[in-house]
Write a protein that holds these residues in place. Structure first.
Motif, PDB file in Angstrom:
ATOM      1  N   MET A   1      25.454  -0.472 -12.572  1.00  0.00           N
ATOM      2  CA  MET A   1      25.663   0.773 -11.734  1.00  0.00           C
ATOM      3  C   MET A   1      25.774   0.491 -10.457  1.00  0.00           C
ATOM      4  N   ALA A   2      26.796   1.340  -9.839  1.00  0.00           N
ATOM      5  CA  ALA A   2      27.104   0.905  -8.284  1.00  0.00           C
ATOM      6  C   ALA A   2      25.721   1.118  -7.431  1.00  0.00           C
ATOM      7  N   GLU A   3      25.427   0.247  -6.525  1.00  0.00           N
ATOM      8  CA  GLU A   3      24.324   0.422  -5.732  1.00  0.00           C
ATOM      9  C   GLU A   3      24.005   1.809  -5.165  1.00  0.00           C
ATOM     10  N   GLY A   4      23.170   2.328  -5.406  1.00  0.00           N
ATOM     11  CA  GLY A   4      22.912   3.535  -4.598  1.00  0.00           C
ATOM     12  C   GLY A   4      23.698   4.964  -4.996  1.00  0.00           C
ATOM     13  N   ALA A   5      24.446   4.691  -5.945  1.00  0.00           N
ATOM     14  CA  ALA A   5      25.395   5.842  -6.348  1.00  0.00           C
ATOM     15  C   ALA A   5      24.734   7.102  -7.001  1.00  0.00           C
ATOM     16  N   ILE A   6      25.156   8.248  -6.404  1.00  0.00           N
ATOM     17  CA  ILE A   6      24.494   9.557  -7.059  1.00  0.00           C
ATOM     18  C   ILE A   6      25.539  10.293  -7.528  1.00  0.00           C
ATOM     19  N   GLY A   7      26.924   9.964  -7.517  1.00  0.00           N
ATOM     20  CA  GLY A   7      27.823  11.019  -7.796  1.00  0.00           C
ATOM     21  C   GLY A   7      27.866  10.978  -9.149  1.00  0.00           C
ATOM     22  N   PRO A   8      28.723  12.219  -9.648  1.00  0.00           N
ATOM     23  CA  PRO A   8      28.620  12.620 -11.037  1.00  0.00           C
ATOM     24  C   PRO A   8      29.043  11.556 -12.095  1.00  0.00           C
ATOM     25  N   LEU A   9      29.862  10.420 -11.513  1.00  0.00           N
ATOM     26  CA  LEU A   9      30.112   9.420 -12.647  1.00  0.00           C
ATOM     27  C   LEU A   9      29.326   8.132 -12.397  1.00  0.00           C
ATOM     28  N   SER A  10      28.160   8.249 -11.558  1.00  0.00           N
ATOM     29  CA  SER A  10      27.114   7.103 -11.259  1.00  0.00           C
ATOM     30  C   SER A  10      26.777   6.615 -12.856  1.00  0.00           C
ATOM     31  N   GLY A  11      26.705   5.191 -13.057  1.00  0.00           N
ATOM     32  CA  GLY A  11      26.640   4.883 -14.499  1.00  0.00           C
ATOM     33  C   GLY A  11      27.702   4.655 -15.270  1.00  0.00           C
ATOM     34  N   VAL A  12      28.817   4.896 -14.730  1.00  0.00           N
ATOM     35  CA  VAL A  12      30.179   4.721 -15.537  1.00  0.00           C
ATOM     36  C   VAL A  12      30.695   3.647 -14.903  1.00  0.00           C
ATOM     37  N   ARG A  13      30.983   2.725 -15.791  1.00  0.00           N
ATOM     38  CA  ARG A  13      31.743   1.414 -15.297  1.00  0.00           C
ATOM     39  C   ARG A  13      33.155   1.338 -15.641  1.00  0.00           C
ATOM     40  N   VAL A  14      34.086   1.187 -14.764  1.00  0.00           N
ATOM     41  CA  VAL A  14      35.619   1.179 -15.026  1.00  0.00           C
ATOM     42  C   VAL A  14      36.142  -0.208 -14.772  1.00  0.00           C
ATOM     43  N   LEU A  15      36.839  -0.774 -15.731  1.00  0.00           N
ATOM     44  CA  LEU A  15      37.386  -1.926 -15.527  1.00  0.00           C
ATOM     45  C   LEU A  15      38.956  -1.774 -15.096  1.00  0.00           C
ATOM     46  N   ASP A  16      39.324  -1.953 -14.241  1.00  0.00           N
ATOM     47  CA  ASP A  16      40.545  -1.621 -13.485  1.00  0.00           C
ATOM     48  C   ASP A  16      41.423  -3.033 -13.444  1.00  0.00           C
ATOM     49  N   LEU A  17      42.544  -2.982 -14.620  1.00  0.00           N
ATOM     50  CA  LEU A  17      43.496  -4.031 -14.624  1.00  0.00           C
ATOM     51  C   LEU A  17      44.758  -3.650 -14.276  1.00  0.00           C
ATOM     52  N   SER A  18      44.989  -2.730 -13.379  1.00  0.00           N
ATOM     53  CA  SER A  18      45.963  -2.114 -12.706  1.00  0.00           C
ATOM     54  C   SER A  18      46.395  -2.528 -11.237  1.00  0.00           C
ATOM     55  N   ARG A  19      47.572  -2.228 -10.923  1.00  0.00           N
ATOM     56  CA  ARG A  19      47.994  -2.660  -9.550  1.00  0.00           C
ATOM     57  C   ARG A  19      49.123  -1.745  -9.204  1.00  0.00           C
ATOM     58  N   VAL A  20      49.187  -1.843  -7.698  1.00  0.00           N
ATOM     59  CA  VAL A  20      50.122  -0.965  -7.120  1.00  0.00           C
ATOM     60  C   VAL A  20      49.647   0.382  -6.753  1.00  0.00           C
ATOM     61  N   LEU A  21      50.144   1.464  -7.440  1.00  0.00           N
ATOM     62  CA  LEU A  21      49.484   2.636  -7.002  1.00  0.00           C
ATOM     63  C   LEU A  21      49.023   3.808  -8.042  1.00  0.00           C
ATOM     64  N   ALA A  22      49.798   3.908  -9.300  1.00  0.00           N
ATOM     65  CA  ALA A  22      49.436   5.061 -10.202  1.00  0.00           C
ATOM     66  C   ALA A  22      47.933   4.398 -10.682  1.00  0.00           C
ATOM     67  N   GLY A  23      47.945   3.483 -11.187  1.00  0.00           N
ATOM     68  CA  GLY A  23      46.474   3.049 -11.675  1.00  0.00           C
ATOM     69  C   GLY A  23      45.327   2.845 -10.687  1.00  0.00           C
TER      70      GLY A  23
END
Length: 389
Positions: A1-23
């Motif tokens: 979990m992201a340190e100190g995260a309180i947002g609605p998606l805290s606890g969600v981990r995203v693996l981002d294999l994208s580059r440039v802009l859309a992803g």
């Protein structure tokens, strides 16, 4: 979990294999909402946009900075067995995987949906490509500019007697990124109810075609091929740019009540009772007669005088701001649309803020756009130790 995260998606981990802009734009939105985003980049240069400049700040391009805050960057060589194995380990420990490689490329690496699903049945796996995973164009490379052309957007943008024109920003990439965020959130909701992950197939072409909206619908209903109207509107008149005495302004009169008010403000009450211009359909049919008359009217006063009068009567209008004026505009400032973050090489860096205003779980600006591989050691050490990356 992201340190100190309180947002609605805290606890969600995203693996981002994208580059440039859309992803990256999609994963920045998710990161702004509290998700932990792990951005995987190639060791020899990283995301292509890191070099898309000038301008640069602290060695990082402004282009890269625009779509990569609230992420951790790790450098992995996905052409090496070790890099692929590390990526598979991260995928097994993630809720979402997003990639924008060519069709079939991830499968060849052992990182396709079926391979990742075997490791993590609940994974929400999103692929962004130019044309989607199916259809005759599936293997073609797709870029925003080309998709603006192929989707018809450029055919309806520009002056009637000028060349087709693209928009000033990569609107297809940005739209696709937003659609990806919506689809991922819907899939996470489904996963939370059922435990089942799923595959999301998004294409720039589909997103661009969806942007045709009312113009596309008009063609589907009438069979007529829409043309270009420059700064005017195909179905509403007057709804365009006018030159005032000192500079241009934008005016959008959306109904007949506003039209009558405008005619009073303009000192031309007779225009509202003229049978050629009384209703919006009349004004659309007779725009070639009306617009030259209005052009003469607008030249009588300065733009600010017009805008003040029109705003006072509830008529949509506004200045045509240059970008510097946008960021100094009191409304932009009041809405927090410019944020300042501490960056390891640039010092203080100013970024465009998020438009998402949530009362209970506000957007967080936790991490500045990372340096290439800034978090590699920490993320991989935690993965090897079996803890949270």
């Amino acid at each position: 979990m992201a340190e100190g995260a309180i947002g609605p998606l805290s606890g969600v981990r995203v693996l981002d294999l994208s580059r440039v802009l859309a992803g990256p734009f999609c994963t920045m939105v998710l990161g702004d909402l509290g998700a932990e985003v792990i951005k995987v980049e190639r060791p020899d240069g990283g995301d292509d946009t890191r070099e898309w400049g000038p301008p640069f700040a602290g060695g990082e391009s402004a282009y890269y900075l625009c779509a990569n805050r609230n992420k951790k960057s790790i450098a992995l060589d996905l052409k090496s067995p070790g890099g692929v194995e590390a990526a598979r380990g991260l995928a097994a420990a993630s809720d979402v995987l997003l990639e924008n490689f060519r069709v079939g490329a991830m499968g060849k690496l052992g990182l396709g949906y079926e391979e990742v699903k075997a490791l993590n049945p609940g994974i929400v796996y999103c692929s962004i490509t130019g044309y989607g995973q199916t259809g005759p164009y599936r293997d073609l490379a797709g870029y925003d500019f080309i998709l603006q052309a192929m989707s018809g957007l450029m055919s309806i943008t520009g002056e009637p007697d000028g060349e087709p024109m693209k928009l000033g920003v990569a609107t297809v990439d940005l739209t696709t990124g937003l659609y990806a965020a919506v689809a991922i959130l819907a899939a996470l909701r489904h996963r939370d109810r059922t435990g089942e992950g799923q595959y999301i197939d998004l294409s720039l072409m589909d997103a661009a075609v969806s942007w045709l909206a009312n113009v596309g619908s008009s063609h589907l209903v009438s069979g007529e091929v829409p043309g270009r109207f420059g700064n005017a509107h195909a179905s509403i008149v007057p709804y365009q740019v006018f030159r005032a005495r000192d500079r241009y302004l934008a005016v959008g009169i959306g109904n007949d009540g506003q039209w009558r008010k405008f005619c009073e403000i303009a000192g031309e009450p007779g225009l509202s009772s003229d049978v050629r211009f009384a209703s919006n359909p009349d004004r659309v049919r007779n725009r070639l007669e009306l617009i030259p008359l209005l052009e003469g009217v607008f030249l009588r006063r300065d733009a600010d005088s017009w805008i003040e009068s029109l705003w006072r009567e509830g008529i949509p209008a506004g200045p045509i701001n240059t970008v510097d004026r946008v960021f100094s505009d009191p409304q932009t400032v009041a809405r927090g649309m410019v944020v300042e973050m501490d960056h390891p090489t640039a010092g203080k860096v100013r970024l465009i803020g998020s438009p998402l205003k949530l009362s209970g779980t506000p957007v967080e600006y936790r991490l500045a756009p990372p340096l290439l591989g800034e978090h590699t050691a920490g993320v991989l050490r935690q993965l090897l130790e079996g803890g949270d990356p």
